[in-house]
Design an enzyme around this catalytic site. Structure first.
Site, PDB file in Angstrom:
ATOM      1  N   HIS A  17       0.638  -1.333  -0.081  1.00 56.52           N
ATOM      2  CA  HIS A  17      -0.107   0.191   0.160  1.00 56.52           C
ATOM      3  C   HIS A  17       0.688   1.759  -0.268  1.00 56.52           C
ATOM      4  O   HIS A  17       1.101   2.313  -0.636  1.00 56.52           O
ATOM      5  CB  HIS A  17      -0.628   0.207   0.875  1.00 56.52           C
ATOM      6  CG  HIS A  17      -1.525  -1.095   1.435  1.00 56.52           C
ATOM      7  ND1 HIS A  17      -2.590  -1.905   2.172  1.00 56.52           N
ATOM      8  CD2 HIS A  17      -2.629  -1.490  -0.185  1.00 56.52           C
ATOM      9  CE1 HIS A  17      -3.314  -2.610   2.764  1.00 56.52           C
ATOM     10  NE2 HIS A  17      -3.475  -2.072   1.117  1.00 56.52           N
ATOM     11  N   LYS A  41     -18.065  -6.356   6.679  1.00 57.16           N
ATOM     12  CA  LYS A  41     -16.778  -7.593   6.809  1.00 57.16           C
ATOM     13  C   LYS A  41     -16.683  -7.561   8.008  1.00 57.16           C
ATOM     14  O   LYS A  41     -16.117  -5.816   9.177  1.00 57.16           O
ATOM     15  CB  LYS A  41     -15.296  -6.548   5.342  1.00 57.16           C
ATOM     16  CG  LYS A  41     -14.733  -7.573   5.196  1.00 57.16           C
ATOM     17  CD  LYS A  41     -13.762  -6.640   4.676  1.00 57.16           C
ATOM     18  CE  LYS A  41     -12.658  -7.453   4.552  1.00 57.16           C
ATOM     19  NZ  LYS A  41     -11.384  -6.820   2.845  1.00 57.16           N
ATOM     20  N   ARG A  90      -1.123  -5.312  -8.555  1.00 55.75           N
ATOM     21  CA  ARG A  90      -0.608  -7.110  -7.757  1.00 55.75           C
ATOM     22  C   ARG A  90       0.249  -7.670  -9.376  1.00 55.75           C
ATOM     23  O   ARG A  90       1.063  -8.087  -9.378  1.00 55.75           O
ATOM     24  CB  ARG A  90      -0.736  -7.722  -6.681  1.00 55.75           C
ATOM     25  CG  ARG A  90      -0.650  -6.800  -5.515  1.00 55.75           C
ATOM     26  CD  ARG A  90      -0.714  -7.058  -4.086  1.00 55.75           C
ATOM     27  NE  ARG A  90      -2.406  -7.962  -4.490  1.00 55.75           N
ATOM     28  CZ  ARG A  90      -2.846  -8.029  -3.900  1.00 55.75           C
ATOM     29  NH1 ARG A  90      -3.007  -8.314  -2.553  1.00 55.75           N
ATOM     30  NH2 ARG A  90      -4.536  -7.922  -4.195  1.00 55.75           N
ATOM     31  N   SER A 127      -3.118  -7.681   2.128  1.00 57.78           N
ATOM     32  CA  SER A 127      -3.696  -7.606   4.324  1.00 57.78           C
ATOM     33  C   SER A 127      -3.838  -9.426   4.562  1.00 57.78           C
ATOM     34  O   SER A 127      -3.437  -9.392   5.593  1.00 57.78           O
ATOM     35  CB  SER A 127      -4.661  -6.963   4.339  1.00 57.78           C
ATOM     36  OG  SER A 127      -3.826  -5.118   4.073  1.00 57.78           O
TER      37      SER A 127
END
Length: 158
Positions: A17, A41, A90, A127
């Site tokens: 990040h 979430k 990514r 993460s």
């Protein structure tokens, strides 16, 4: 002023990040790091804890501001008068999803999405993987800022 938003859940913030945030801060006058509030979430860190972490680890960048949002990102962009979103990629799998979101966002609001490839040294970070490694006692040093590593250990290992 050229402004851009860098959105995410940042639960927790990783060096991947920070790679995108730092590079965006060199390209734009202001980078707003927007933490998503997602009540559906289960997060490890609260929104306020994530904001505090991000403020601490981005303080070296004088043009980065941390905020929070809920709902549609394009509505947040419209309210804040931010014309563009920066997203880190990514892998090709990220691109498939992010391209669809970018096209929808543009169609709904005219907000542009700009993609940045993450640096190869951090392209494997997520993460969720960081949390998994830390949960089982693995060493995440060098993958997250030192502050985040300390908070992860404290939260997951008590």
């Amino acid at each position: 002023m050229r402004r851009v938003v860098c959105p995410g859940s940042f639960d927790p913030v990783t060096n991947g990040h920070l790679d995108i945030i730092g590079r965006a801060s060199r390209q734009y006058d202001e980078v707003v790091v927007a933490v998503l509030i997602n009540i559906e979430k289960k997060s490890l860190f609260t929104v306020e804890e994530r904001i505090q972490m991000l403020q601490t680890v981005t303080k070296e960048y004088g043009n980065v501001r941390v905020d929070k949002f809920h709902g549609l990102l394009v509505d947040y962009c419209r309210q804040q008068e931010i014309p563009a979103i920066v997203k880190g990629l990514r892998a090709v799998s990220d691109f498939d999803y992010e391209l669809q979101m970018a096209q929808l966002n543009y169609r709904m609001s005219g907000v542009e999405t700009l993609f940045m490839a993450t640096g190869p040294e951090v392209s494997f970070l997520s993460s969720s993987r960081i949390k998994e490694i830390a949960k089982y006692g693995g060493n995440v040093a060098g993958l997250v800022p030192d502050l985040v590593q300390e908070l992860l250990v404290e939260r997951l290992r008590g």
